[in-house]
Design a protein around this motif. Structure first.
Motif: not given
Length: 306
Positions: A122-134
């Motif tokens: 579910p989305p948080a009020c300021y949004g969701n992000r994902i950072f993936l490495l190489d």
């Protein structure tokens, strides 16, 4: 009503990534506390022991197993439910990245189904992000959808320093197969050395054969880079080809070191390498540090995004 969020993020981590969590928090972020216990039947009890309401929250972990992936999903859903203002997932190692497309009819594109699962948080009020490495395949960030925005983080700042250190004054930067040629050529240009390539064909899931070599390695030290080392079959095949072409010494550098079973010992026992280096993106690397694997931390690569 949500409280105003402090500037520091609240950082939670799966147990396997507690060391990286400590490095992130040493840079000014706050550690989040989790209570995780196992029931006799294998089910898990999990509790978020830190208050997350109105906070920018980070969840650090890798899809290193199906259990870890589900734990990330369960915890992320709970963090949003309990009021996280923004949810950031840090995934140093994204599993199943080699299954990013179907080659034969009926194959499951697991990289895409994992992305669909995490996109269902579910989305948080300021949004969701994902950072993936190489990532093994550049297109994987496009598999994430809905309220989850994906970013590809490159380990080049760490790799350049490592490659230069293990290479010494005069070396060639090489790859294990032509599929990584553009990436290795870019790294070679960054550090100001020549790139070398081998071409291989796959014989089975863990066996490959070098079919050709495009390299001028006679009398040179060779540093072989690959984004990921699993069993080491491709690495050993390439190393033998470079040695037979006249390389004087060899080192291996990778972003992700998986080394299942006795893979690392097999690579060591080959006697081909005087240095084997990878990052701490996968927890297996830390476990092998005492056995001769050099491990470089990557927490600093994520700090600008928190």
């Amino acid at each position: 009503m949500h409280r105003a969020a402090p500037s520091a993020s609240l950082v939670f981590a799966l147990p396997e990534y507690s060391g990286m969590q400590q490095r992130l928090c040493a840079a000014g972020h706050e550690p989040g506390e989790l209570q995780i216990e196992a029931f006799p039947d294998g089910e898990r009890y999990m509790r978020i022991a830190s208050e997350v309401d109105g906070r920018d929250v980070v969840l650090l972990g890798g899809t290193i197993s199906d259990a870890a992936t589900l734990m990330m999903f369960d915890l992320a859903c709970a963090l949003v439910r309990y009021g996280a203002r923004r949810l950031t997932l840090l995934v140093p190692y994204y599993g199943y990245a080699t299954m990013e497309r179907a080659v034969h009819r009926g194959e499951v594109v697991t990289a895409k189904t994992r992305a669909a699962l995490l996109s269902a948080i579910p989305p948080a009020c300021y949004g969701n992000r994902i950072f993936l490495l190489d990532l093994h395949a550049e297109g994987i960030p496009h598999y994430f959808e809905g309220g989850l925005t994906a970013f590809h983080v490159y380990a080049k700042p760490v790799l350049r320093e490592v490659i230069t250190r293990v290479g010494g004054d005069d070396f060639v930067l090489a790859c294990t197969d032509a599929g990584r040629a553009k990436w290795v050529e870019s790294l070679a240009n960054d550090v100001g050395v020549t790139a070398a390539f081998v071409f291989k064909r796959r014989l089975s899931g863990d066996r490959t054969e070098v079919s050709a070599l495009d390299a001028q390695v006679q009398g040179k030290r060779v540093v072989i880079y690959d984004d990921m080392i699993r069993t080491g079959g491709s690495l050993l095949g390439a190393a033998r080809a470079y040695r037979d072409a006249g390389a004087t010494s060899l080192a291996a550098v990778a972003t992700h070191g998986l080394f299942p079973g006795e893979s690392f010992k097999k690579i060591q026992d080959s006697g081909l390498f005087d240095a084997i280096v990878c990052t701490d993106s996968h927890p297996r690397a830390q476990a092998l540090a005492a056995q001769g694997l050099t491990v470089e931390p990557v927490a600093q690569l994520f700090l600008p995004f928190l």
